[in-house]
Design a protein around this motif. Structure first.
Motif, PDB file in Angstrom:
ATOM      1  N   ARG A 373       0.837  -1.205   0.000  1.00 59.41           N
ATOM      2  CA  ARG A 373       0.000   0.000   0.000  1.00 59.41           C
ATOM      3  C   ARG A 373       0.873   1.257   0.000  1.00 59.41           C
ATOM      4  N   ARG A 374       1.825   1.292   0.916  1.00 62.16           N
ATOM      5  CA  ARG A 374       2.626   2.515   1.058  1.00 62.16           C
ATOM      6  C   ARG A 374       3.562   2.714  -0.131  1.00 62.16           C
ATOM      7  N   ILE A 390       9.653   5.115   2.951  1.00 62.20           N
ATOM      8  CA  ILE A 390       8.204   5.134   2.764  1.00 62.20           C
ATOM      9  C   ILE A 390       7.523   4.039   3.589  1.00 62.20           C
ATOM     10  N   ILE A 391       8.143   2.870   3.646  1.00 64.17           N
ATOM     11  CA  ILE A 391       7.517   1.751   4.368  1.00 64.17           C
ATOM     12  C   ILE A 391       7.589   1.949   5.869  1.00 64.17           C
ATOM     13  N   LEU A 440      -4.536   2.080  -0.150  1.00 63.04           N
ATOM     14  CA  LEU A 440      -3.922   3.035   0.763  1.00 63.04           C
ATOM     15  C   LEU A 440      -4.954   4.050   1.257  1.00 63.04           C
ATOM     16  N   GLU A 445      -4.203   5.773   5.455  1.00 60.19           N
ATOM     17  CA  GLU A 445      -2.790   6.103   5.595  1.00 60.19           C
ATOM     18  C   GLU A 445      -2.281   6.996   4.471  1.00 60.19           C
ATOM     19  N   SER A 448      -0.414  10.356   5.370  1.00 58.41           N
ATOM     20  CA  SER A 448       0.835  10.059   6.071  1.00 58.41           C
ATOM     21  C   SER A 448       1.907   9.577   5.090  1.00 58.41           C
ATOM     22  N   ALA A 449       1.533   8.673   4.204  1.00 56.28           N
ATOM     23  CA  ALA A 449       2.499   8.147   3.232  1.00 56.28           C
ATOM     24  C   ALA A 449       2.932   9.234   2.253  1.00 56.28           C
ATOM     25  N   CYS A 452       5.373  11.641   3.913  1.00 61.12           N
ATOM     26  CA  CYS A 452       6.672  10.970   4.031  1.00 61.12           C
ATOM     27  C   CYS A 452       7.390  10.970   2.672  1.00 61.12           C
ATOM     28  N   HIS A 453       6.621  10.721   1.636  1.00 56.26           N
ATOM     29  CA  HIS A 453       7.132  10.705   0.260  1.00 56.26           C
ATOM     30  C   HIS A 453       7.670  12.089  -0.121  1.00 56.26           C
TER      31      HIS A 453
END
Length: 951
Positions: A373-374, A390-391, A440, A445, A448-449, A452-453
């Motif tokens: 997903r992430r 990312i994970i 995702l 999430e 959030s992902a 982070c990306h």
């Protein structure tokens, strides 16, 4: 006893045990475990360490694996193999009842692009007996396996058994299902003994299809059968390898397909198997259309976007009959058609892409589902470092991430390939990525992902170049090209936030760093877009510092190239210079001084351009960089050329190119080597060296094309055309303009468009269509004036005046010439002044009333200025016009001597337009002096042939 091992660690163990007691080199282990991918040696060390830890290697004196320094690894513990001997000399015949049960599924009547694969798998199967075809769902593994089985039937006397493992829900039923397919009645829970008893003496081809969801029992049983039934050949299909002794994995490649943005012709596109499959399935669905050069782009886009995935291509092609080709492509771009239905007779999991991906996703452990997903926020290829971030976030465990990635790679949900310099890159198929994004968002999430990306790629940009722009930056920008998809995605996410969700600092930082990357990669539209967005987002906390400086710098340069000479560009340049000084940013100051020079040249403020070039020279000497000093001489040479100093310009060009050597001169989105060559070709022609001018113009275009910079290529093709026009090389002009308008970046460079039309109009006049050419140029001249494309306005005005005079409209020509002379005064443009004066005299002589005295004064002035400028080419044109006037006045000898004196100073270019006309005029005036004989070979043949010889 059970030992928990990662997938790669298990593969390493199997490889070592198979060659127990031998030293297996790191190279052999890597090739076996990673299947010939180029991976870092650290990958092997990580998994070797995990394997030793799991085995308890070294504990209480127990040793399993020795590291032989400089050679590899060796499995040193004793092993025992249980081998059951079996004679295959006499293989019994199968009963007819059983033989009748062994019916293979029908193979496709026509299989596209897989014939070499079928032959390769069949050969390997005969040699090794146990092959697993691996690949993502929908790739066509079952189709290939069935084709292989049909191709090998004769070799097995029609004894081939196909077992659809995908239909098994309970792992305990694997053995019983295989036994039932062979016609065996098994009464016990464990069918393995009965299968071994039956198969031990049979030569049979066993196909185990879709094994991934019950892979453990299938792997155990297949290994046992392979070892104890020596005449049995096993062909399995799975999304991951069984990883057992004897197995050889064959990774099924995607169908070859064109790039999604391919501009290939229809015939070339049709050569790809993916396109052939699409066309066949589209026709079967009732979607009849002609594959021409226009529709080929749509088909290439569909097949390229689906990355050669056979099932996805079939499903997309099935929409053409109901929606049409263009609508299908549009729908695909929006949601990738995850819910499009295929054949009703297909297995349920193959009827839609969603069902196919659900089949893979729901069999994953929870941590692998989360990772998939992430990872879907990553676009295109990505690194292990990006995946780890990312994970698991910044505190991610690389070893744990590597194990998770390995598991997803093994299950064909993530692909892996070698990048540049032996690096490893991962990728989700686009179909898998879109599916993962849906999951995702469902998980909550997504934000959030995405954050982070965005933060990861902002850090990457900062680490790779620190936001600093300098003359060595271009190479680093190219190293970031592989990340462009992710950078774009991060920017879209950042600037799509609103209200309290909008992180100004993150968005502005990312835009500032990314805009400069886009600029150096000639992605001018994207540089302009994101620098504009970043500037609009500035607030009190982000305005006035380095972020704003980088944004205004990128905005000024990209805006100049795609919007033209607007005053706000000068304002942005001034603001960037203001910000650069206190921040001690010499590289930014140099960039803005170069941009100012470029801008002022384009708006025909050549006095200001020279000042900007001299300012650059002072700054360049302060940094004492050779490339900067070379650019300084080239910039000054450009300004001197337009100010009418051809001798000075040529000296500066020679010095600049000698100093530069092969150094990189890319700056402000433009290669100053190309720009210098373009202007030098003009200066050489004016100086009386037409052959050298043509050679330099060609060198400019060649250099631009080699650089791979679209802006440089378009710039060179457009601005070298005046040299070809002056020489009368009409075909070369047309060829360059045709190349220009076909260039993929041409639509973006709108400020160049009126200049291109101006060159087309000038070409019409040169080829004899004076009225049509003048009419076209008149409209273009107004557009150039409105858009401040002034660098070529005087050239265009001269062409219009010449065309109007030839068309019998000298009064209009005089009006234009007077206006353009007035306009040239503020910027001190003098390069075309001798020609302006000559054309004005020519127009006066075309009027009915007598204007000879005034025209003669203009011609004499033109000749004096041309000589002062070292512009021998203008001198020759003026001498021809004045010689005709002298001849008309009855002064033939004076006319002849005047022209002969100028003509005699040329040493080359006797096949070009002006020199041929001068030679003919001298012959008409009765001149037979010896210096005319030196170019006799060219002067006595047709102009077109002479030109061809020179070219």
């Amino acid at each position: 006893m059970p030992v928990a091992l990662g997938d790669r660690a298990l593969d390493i163990l199997i490889a070592l045990v198979e060659r127990a007691g031998e030293v297996v080199s790191q190279r052999d282990l890597t090739a076996r475990v990673w299947r010939d991918l180029v991976v870092s040696p650290s990958n092997l060390r990580v998994h070797m360490s995990a394997l030793r830890k799991a085995l308890g290697d070294g504990e209480n004196g127990t040793r399993y694996i020795e590291n032989v320094t400089g050679q590899g690894y060796c499995f040193v513990a004793p092993i025992a193999r249980a081998v059951t001997a079996a004679s295959t000399a006499k293989l019994p015949e199968l009963p007819d009842a059983v033989r009748k049960r062994l019916v293979l599924p029908p193979k496709l009547p026509r299989m596209l692009g897989r014939e070499p694969v079928v032959r390769c798998v069949a050969d390997d199967l005969l040699k090794h007996r146990f092959i697993t075809i691996i690949g993502p769902g929908g790739m066509g593994k079952t189709t290939v396996a069935i084709a292989v089985a049909h191709a090998m039937r004769d070799g097995f006397a029609d004894v081939a058994c196909f077992v659809d493992i995908g239909a098994i829900a309970d792992p305990k039923l694997v053995g019983a299902t295989i036994a039932a397919s062979l016609g065996l009645q098994v009464q016990t829970e464990d069918a393995t003994p009965a299968l071994l008893e039956h198969l031990r003496t049979l030569r049979l081809l066993l196909i185990l299809d879709n094994c991934e969801h019950v892979i453990e029992p299938v792997a155990t049983l297949a290994e046992t059968l392979f070892k104890d039934a020596p005449a049995l050949h096993i062909l399995a299909t799975s999304r991951e390898a069984l990883r057992v002794e004897g197995e050889r994995a064959y990774w099924l490649p995607a169908l070859a397909s064109p790039a999604p943005d391919s501009s290939m012709k229809a015939a070339d596109v049709l050569a790809f198997p993916a396109v052939q499959l699409f066309m066949e399935r589209a026709a079967a669905s009732g979607g009849h259309f002609e594959l021409n050069d226009e529709s080929a782009a749509l088909v290439a886009g569909i097949c390229g976007r689906l990355e050669g995935l056979a099932l996805a291509i079939e499903l997309a092609a099935g929409r053409v009959g109901s929606h049409g080709l263009a609508a299908t492509a549009d729908l695909l771009n929006k949601n990738l058609g995850l819910d499009w239905h295929g054949r009703r007779t297909a297995l349920p999991r193959h009827q839609t892409l969603r069902a196919l991906l659900d089949w893979s996703y729901w069999f994953l452990p929870a941590d692998e589902q989360a990772a998939m997903r992430r990872l879907s926020v990553l676009v295109g290829d990505f690194t292990l470092e990006a995946a780890s971030t990312i994970i698991r976030g910044e505190s991610g465990n690389d070893a744990a991430t590597l194990n998770t990635l390995d598991a997803l790679v093994a299950k064909s949900l993530v692909s892996v390939h070698s990048g540049d310099a032996g690096t490893v890159r991962y990728r989700l198929l686009e179909t898998t990525r879109i599916y993962g994004l849906e999951k995702l968002h469902e998980s909550g999430e997504a934000d959030s992902a995405a954050r982070c990306h965005a933060e990861y790629f902002k850090r990457l940009l900062d680490e790779r170049h620190g936001g600093l722009i300098d003359l060595e930056y271009t190479g680093r920008a190219h190293a970031l090209r592989e990340h462009l998809g992710n950078i774009r995605s991060a920017l879209e996410w950042c600037f799509s936030r609103s209200g309290g969700d909008f992180d100004v600092a993150l968005a502005v930082d990312l835009a500032a760093a990314a805009a400069s990357v886009f600029l150096e990669l000639s992605l001018l539209g994207e540089s302009y877009r994101w620098s504009s967005a970043g500037l609009a987002a500035l607030d009190d906390s982000t305005r006035g510092g380095r972020r704003e400086m980088l944004l205004r710098s990128s905005w000024a340069i990209s805006s100049m190239w795609i919007r033209g000479g607007r005053d706000d560009v000068l304002s942005a340049i001034a603001r960037t210079l203001e910000l650069a000084d206190p921040l001690a940013e010499p590289s930014q100051r140099l960039r803005m001084l170069a941009t100012r020079h470029l801008f002022l040249t384009r708006v025909a403020d050549f006095r200001g351009a020279l000042v900007a070039a001299e300012e650059w020279d002072v700054a360049a000497r302060q940094v004492n960089d050779v490339s900067c000093l070379a650019i300084s001489e080239l910039m000054q040479g450009v300004a001197r050329h337009f100010l009418g100093d051809q001798a000075g310009a040529n000296k500066l060009f020679d010095a600049g190119f000698a100093r530069a050597g092969e150094r990189n001169l890319q700056l402000c989105g433009n290669d100053h080597r190309v720009r210098g060559l373009v202007v030098m070709s003009r200066a050489l022609w004016l100086s009386g060296f037409p052959e050298r001018a043509i050679a330099t113009a060609r060198q400019a275009a060649t250099t631009a094309m080699k650089s791979g910079k679209p802006l440089d290529t378009c710039f060179a093709l457009l601005y070298t055309t005046p040299v070809y026009l002056w020489c009368g090389h009409w075909d070369a002009v047309q060829s360059a303009l045709d190349q220009l308008v076909r260039h993929t970046h041409w639509p973006l460079l709108k400020p160049f468009h009126p200049v291109e039309r101006a060159m087309q109009g000038t070409l019409l006049i040169g080829r004899g269509s004076a009225e049509a050419g003048a009419s076209l140029l008149n409209g273009v001249l107004q557009q150039m004036r409105d858009e401040r494309q002034d660098v070529a306005r005087t050239f265009v005005a001269c062409a219009i005046a010449d065309g109007l005079t030839l068309a019998g409209r000298p009064e209009e020509a005089l009006t234009i010439l007077r206006t353009i002379r007035r306009n040239a005064v503020p910027g001190a443009e003098s390069v075309q002044l001798p020609e302006l004066l000559r054309l004005q005299a020519n127009a006066l002589l075309s009027l009915e009333q007598t204007n000879e005295a005034r025209a003669e004064r203009l011609l004499l002035r033109s000749s004096r200025i041309a000589r002062r400028q070292s512009a021998l080419a203008w001198e020759l044109r003026t001498a021809m016009t004045l010689a005709r006037l002298r001849y008309k006045q009855g002064q033939s000898e004076q006319a002849r001597d005047l022209l002969a004196g100028t003509y005699g100073r040329f040493t080359e270019g006797f096949g070009t337009q002006d020199l041929q006309q001068a030679a003919q005029l001298l012959r008409d005036l009765g001149h037979t002096e010896g210096f005319l004989m030196r170019d006799k070979a060219l002067s006595q043949i047709p102009a077109a042939e002479a030109t061809q010889r020179l070219m």
